[in-house]
Design an enzyme around this catalytic site. Structure first.
Site, PDB file in Angstrom:
ATOM      1  N   TYR A  29       0.852  -1.199   0.000  1.00  0.00           N
ATOM      2  CA  TYR A  29       0.000   0.000   0.000  1.00  0.00           C
ATOM      3  C   TYR A  29       0.883   1.243   0.000  1.00  0.00           C
ATOM      4  O   TYR A  29       0.665   2.193   0.737  1.00  0.00           O
ATOM      5  CB  TYR A  29      -0.945  -0.026   1.211  1.00  0.00           C
ATOM      6  CG  TYR A  29      -2.212   0.785   1.001  1.00  0.00           C
ATOM      7  CD1 TYR A  29      -3.160   0.380   0.074  1.00  0.00           C
ATOM      8  CD2 TYR A  29      -2.448   1.952   1.729  1.00  0.00           C
ATOM      9  CE1 TYR A  29      -4.314   1.116  -0.135  1.00  0.00           C
ATOM     10  CE2 TYR A  29      -3.605   2.695   1.541  1.00  0.00           C
ATOM     11  CZ  TYR A  29      -4.535   2.271   0.609  1.00  0.00           C
ATOM     12  OH  TYR A  29      -5.691   3.001   0.406  1.00  0.00           O
ATOM     13  N   GLY A  30       1.922   1.209  -0.847  1.00  0.00           N
ATOM     14  CA  GLY A  30       2.814   2.361  -0.970  1.00  0.00           C
ATOM     15  C   GLY A  30       2.378   3.238  -2.125  1.00  0.00           C
ATOM     16  O   GLY A  30       1.183   3.408  -2.376  1.00  0.00           O
ATOM     17  N   SER A  55       2.038  -4.531   9.436  1.00  0.00           N
ATOM     18  CA  SER A  55       2.311  -3.420   8.525  1.00  0.00           C
ATOM     19  C   SER A  55       1.657  -2.133   9.010  1.00  0.00           C
ATOM     20  O   SER A  55       0.479  -2.104   9.353  1.00  0.00           O
ATOM     21  CB  SER A  55       1.781  -3.752   7.136  1.00  0.00           C
ATOM     22  OG  SER A  55       1.812  -2.599   6.325  1.00  0.00           O
ATOM     23  N   GLN A  90      10.008  -8.238  -3.430  1.00  0.00           N
ATOM     24  CA  GLN A  90       9.065  -9.083  -4.170  1.00  0.00           C
ATOM     25  C   GLN A  90       9.394 -10.580  -4.170  1.00  0.00           C
ATOM     26  O   GLN A  90       8.480 -11.408  -4.005  1.00  0.00           O
ATOM     27  CB  GLN A  90       8.922  -8.573  -5.614  1.00  0.00           C
ATOM     28  CG  GLN A  90       8.141  -7.252  -5.682  1.00  0.00           C
ATOM     29  CD  GLN A  90       8.007  -6.713  -7.080  1.00  0.00           C
ATOM     30  OE1 GLN A  90       8.345  -7.389  -8.057  1.00  0.00           O
ATOM     31  NE2 GLN A  90       7.517  -5.485  -7.200  1.00  0.00           N
ATOM     32  N   HIS A 111       6.584  -3.282 -12.781  1.00  0.00           N
ATOM     33  CA  HIS A 111       7.967  -3.134 -13.263  1.00  0.00           C
ATOM     34  C   HIS A 111       8.494  -4.550 -13.486  1.00  0.00           C
ATOM     35  O   HIS A 111       8.164  -5.457 -12.727  1.00  0.00           O
ATOM     36  CB  HIS A 111       8.794  -2.370 -12.221  1.00  0.00           C
ATOM     37  CG  HIS A 111      10.259  -2.240 -12.548  1.00  0.00           C
ATOM     38  ND1 HIS A 111      10.721  -1.952 -13.821  1.00  0.00           N
ATOM     39  CD2 HIS A 111      11.357  -2.350 -11.771  1.00  0.00           C
ATOM     40  CE1 HIS A 111      12.050  -1.889 -13.786  1.00  0.00           C
ATOM     41  NE2 HIS A 111      12.454  -2.134 -12.559  1.00  0.00           N
ATOM     42  N   GLY A 137       2.583   7.058  -7.791  1.00  0.00           N
ATOM     43  CA  GLY A 137       1.234   6.691  -7.422  1.00  0.00           C
ATOM     44  C   GLY A 137       0.325   7.857  -7.057  1.00  0.00           C
ATOM     45  O   GLY A 137      -0.862   7.837  -7.398  1.00  0.00           O
ATOM     46  N   ASP A 194      14.004   1.304 -18.412  1.00  0.00           N
ATOM     47  CA  ASP A 194      13.780   1.930 -17.111  1.00  0.00           C
ATOM     48  C   ASP A 194      15.090   2.039 -16.336  1.00  0.00           C
ATOM     49  O   ASP A 194      15.439   3.099 -15.820  1.00  0.00           O
ATOM     50  CB  ASP A 194      12.752   1.096 -16.329  1.00  0.00           C
ATOM     51  CG  ASP A 194      12.387   1.714 -14.994  1.00  0.00           C
ATOM     52  OD1 ASP A 194      11.574   2.653 -14.987  1.00  0.00           O
ATOM     53  OD2 ASP A 194      12.917   1.267 -13.955  1.00  0.00           O
ATOM     54  N   GLU A 230      22.479  28.320  -9.648  1.00  0.00           N
ATOM     55  CA  GLU A 230      22.765  28.133 -11.072  1.00  0.00           C
ATOM     56  C   GLU A 230      22.747  26.664 -11.489  1.00  0.00           C
ATOM     57  O   GLU A 230      22.349  26.349 -12.603  1.00  0.00           O
ATOM     58  CB  GLU A 230      24.128  28.758 -11.422  1.00  0.00           C
ATOM     59  CG  GLU A 230      24.122  30.274 -11.387  1.00  0.00           C
ATOM     60  CD  GLU A 230      23.052  30.886 -12.294  1.00  0.00           C
ATOM     61  OE1 GLU A 230      22.771  30.317 -13.370  1.00  0.00           O
ATOM     62  OE2 GLU A 230      22.482  31.932 -11.909  1.00  0.00           O
TER      63      GLU A 230
HETATM   64  P1  NAD Z   1       6.693   1.681  -2.244  1.00  0.00           P
HETATM   65  O1  NAD Z   1       8.069   1.590  -1.723  1.00  0.00           O
HETATM   66  O2  NAD Z   1       6.052   3.023  -2.354  1.00  0.00           O
HETATM   67  O3  NAD Z   1       5.662   0.862  -1.370  1.00  0.00           O
HETATM   68  C1  NAD Z   1       5.773  -0.444  -1.094  1.00  0.00           C
HETATM   69  C2  NAD Z   1       4.745  -0.889  -0.058  1.00  0.00           C
HETATM   70  O4  NAD Z   1       4.990  -2.274   0.125  1.00  0.00           O
HETATM   71  C3  NAD Z   1       4.876  -0.249   1.316  1.00  0.00           C
HETATM   72  O5  NAD Z   1       4.134   0.901   1.468  1.00  0.00           O
HETATM   73  C4  NAD Z   1       4.338  -1.372   2.167  1.00  0.00           C
HETATM   74  O6  NAD Z   1       2.928  -1.356   2.162  1.00  0.00           O
HETATM   75  C5  NAD Z   1       4.794  -2.616   1.453  1.00  0.00           C
HETATM   76  N1  NAD Z   1       6.078  -3.190   1.980  1.00  0.00           N
HETATM   77  C6  NAD Z   1       7.239  -2.523   2.206  1.00  0.00           C
HETATM   78  N2  NAD Z   1       8.179  -3.349   2.682  1.00  0.00           N
HETATM   79  C7  NAD Z   1       7.591  -4.563   2.747  1.00  0.00           C
HETATM   80  C8  NAD Z   1       8.044  -5.834   3.177  1.00  0.00           C
HETATM   81  N3  NAD Z   1       9.307  -6.011   3.633  1.00  0.00           N
HETATM   82  N4  NAD Z   1       7.175  -6.875   3.095  1.00  0.00           N
HETATM   83  C9  NAD Z   1       5.912  -6.697   2.638  1.00  0.00           C
HETATM   84  N5  NAD Z   1       5.426  -5.514   2.249  1.00  0.00           N
HETATM   85  C10 NAD Z   1       6.257  -4.463   2.300  1.00  0.00           C
HETATM   86  O7  NAD Z   1       6.677   0.906  -3.653  1.00  0.00           O
HETATM   87  P2  NAD Z   1       6.281   1.503  -5.087  1.00  0.00           P
HETATM   88  O8  NAD Z   1       7.195   2.634  -5.428  1.00  0.00           O
HETATM   89  O9  NAD Z   1       4.827   1.699  -5.141  1.00  0.00           O
HETATM   90  O10 NAD Z   1       6.699   0.279  -6.017  1.00  0.00           O
HETATM   91  C11 NAD Z   1       5.878  -0.840  -6.200  1.00  0.00           C
HETATM   92  C12 NAD Z   1       6.110  -1.370  -7.606  1.00  0.00           C
HETATM   93  O11 NAD Z   1       5.693  -0.384  -8.544  1.00  0.00           O
HETATM   94  C13 NAD Z   1       7.559  -1.657  -7.921  1.00  0.00           C
HETATM   95  O12 NAD Z   1       7.637  -2.770  -8.758  1.00  0.00           O
HETATM   96  C14 NAD Z   1       8.004  -0.404  -8.670  1.00  0.00           C
HETATM   97  O13 NAD Z   1       9.111  -0.624  -9.514  1.00  0.00           O
HETATM   98  C15 NAD Z   1       6.749  -0.107  -9.452  1.00  0.00           C
HETATM   99  N6  NAD Z   1       6.590   1.263  -9.948  1.00  0.00           N
HETATM  100  C16 NAD Z   1       6.763   2.317  -9.105  1.00  0.00           C
HETATM  101  C17 NAD Z   1       6.573   3.605  -9.577  1.00  0.00           C
HETATM  102  C18 NAD Z   1       6.729   4.807  -8.661  1.00  0.00           C
HETATM  103  O14 NAD Z   1       6.757   5.914  -9.174  1.00  0.00           O
HETATM  104  N7  NAD Z   1       6.824   4.660  -7.349  1.00  0.00           N
HETATM  105  C19 NAD Z   1       6.201   3.822 -10.915  1.00  0.00           C
HETATM  106  C20 NAD Z   1       5.983   2.722 -11.743  1.00  0.00           C
HETATM  107  C21 NAD Z   1       6.189   1.451 -11.239  1.00  0.00           C
END
Ligand code: NAD
Ligand code: MG
Length: 346
Positions: A29-30, A55, A90, A111, A137, A194, A230
């Site tokens: 839920y990030g 969490s 993951q 990703h 997000g 990427d 600058e």
């Molecule tokens: P994030 O770091 O914002 O959030 C991850 C969430 O995962 C946390 O909020 C928590 O709920 C959970 N988490 C964290 N540590 C954990 C653990 N040890 N065990 C279980 N759950 C845990 O992640 P994100 O940036 O949303 O990235 C998620 C995916 O989306 C990735 O594959 C990333 O590459 C992809 N992605 C991200 C973006 C971006 O801008 N952030 C853009 C496109 C794709």
């Protein structure tokens, strides 16, 4: 204007029946997780958020009106499992959920890293897809709420059911991406471009350019404050112009002196040597050298990462920047959402 080489897909190209009667487990839920789950729910899709018992994100997801289960329970119940925990986490989370993947279920990513570099080996009887919004997000959520969308990518790695692609487009529709436009790619192309982009241009190349420019001015006796303005602060104005209208829009907006100086000097800075280094960095992405290095770095507890991060945080450009940025704090209202998200992280 010339046409795009690639097809862009919009709302009408997606068939929502491929997702409307399915249950989606969103793991994490990030940044992406909160946006996907809320957009899916608002689109009428049945969503379960998968989070560990301890969490700190549980409270936030529940306050947003979503059902929360453990990752294993959510995945077992769902037809589509959207893996939105950090990429480094993951593979471990996959071990927790893999027994809940039934034949014909979908394992979905935003990703391609873990699939492309074989850190996750999905069972052969599931679909494996990607739906990747091309922005953080909070924008995926904000645009959806405003009735707009966020451009995105769709890819299919494994199509067991014959419906993987249709389902991925339906998911892209439900989170709002097809409102803005979706491009089809592959796990390999998404992952490699990427990584290259963030290393050579966006994150790595840009910070190195800023640091070297700052140091050049300071070493020549100019004040760090002037060097900061600058070489770092004004970068935003230039990037905004490029974002709005490309390179020509930027050149048209700066003075003729800036334009002539930039056009004659830029290639001396990013020269053939820099280009060769870019090609080498790309090769390390393509042949898996970078992936192996980053995985080993994580397994070792991130010693180099920690050291490099500290060096960057204590660089003079950072020390002089913090108080100067306070002078501009009135201009930063848009950053509040990001700050709130960072605070919600585990
Ligand atoms: P994030 O770091 O914002 O959030 C991850 C969430 O995962 C946390 O909020 C928590 O709920 C959970 N988490 C964290 N540590 C954990 C653990 N040890 N065990 C279980 N759950 C845990 O992640 P994100 O940036 O949303 O990235 C998620 C995916 O989306 C990735 O594959 C990333 O590459 C992809 N992605 C991200 C973006 C971006 O801008 N952030 C853009 C496109 C794709
Ligand atoms: Mg299942």
């Amino acid at each position: 204007m010339t046409d795009l080489n690639t097809t862009v897909y919009y709302d009408d190209d997606a068939d929502r029946s491929y997702i409307d009667d399915k249950t989606v487990a969103v793991l994490g839920y990030g940044s992406q997780g909160h946006a996907h789950s809320q957009n899916l729910a608002d689109s009428g899709v049945d969503v379960i958020v998968g989070l560990r018992e301890d969490s700190s994100s549980r409270a936030a997801a529940e306050a947003d009106g979503l059902r929360v289960e453990t990752p294993a329970d959510a995945a077992a119940e769902a037809d589509i499992v959207s893996v939105l925990v950090p990429d480094t986490v993951q593979p471990a989370v996959f071990e927790e959920i893999k027994d809940g993947l039934d034949a014909g279920d979908t394992l979905q990513f935003a990703h391609g890293f873990n699939i492309h570099y074989n850190q996750i080996r999905p069972p052969e009887d599931v679909d494996v897809t990607m739906v990747a919004p091309k922005s953080p997000g909070h924008l995926v959520r904000r645009n959806y709420e405003a009735g707009q969308g966020t451009p995105g990518l769709v890819a299919v790695y494994q199509d067991e059911t014959g419906e993987a692609r249709d389902e991925a487009f339906a998911y892209a529709h439900a989170i709002g991406c097809t409102r803005a436009g979706v491009i089809e790619t592959t796990f390999r192309e998404e992952t490699e471009t990427d990584l290259f982009g963030e290393q050579a241009v966006l994150c790595g190349g840009m910070t190195a350019l800023v640091r070297e420019g700052f140091e050049t001015l300071v070493d020549a006796g100019y004040s760090p404050e002037m060097a900061y303005f600058e070489c770092l602060n004004e970068l935003k104005l230039i990037v905004d112009l490029m974002y709005e209208g490309g390179l020509s829009n930027m050149w048209d907006s700066v003075s003729d002196t800036a334009e002539y100086g930039g056009l004659t000097r830029g290639d001396r800075i990013i020269d053939e040597h820099a280009r060769e280094q870019m090609e080498e960095v790309l090769e390390e992405v393509q042949d898996g050298t970078f992936a192996r290095e980053w995985i080993a770095e994580n397994q070792a507890g991130r010693p180099s990462y920690t050291q490099l991060k500290h060096a960057e945080e204590t660089h003079e450009v950072e020390e002089v920047g913090a108080p100067l940025r306070d002078l501009f704090s009135w201009a930063d209202e848009g950053d509040e959402a990001e700050a709130a998200e960072a605070a919600a992280d585990d």
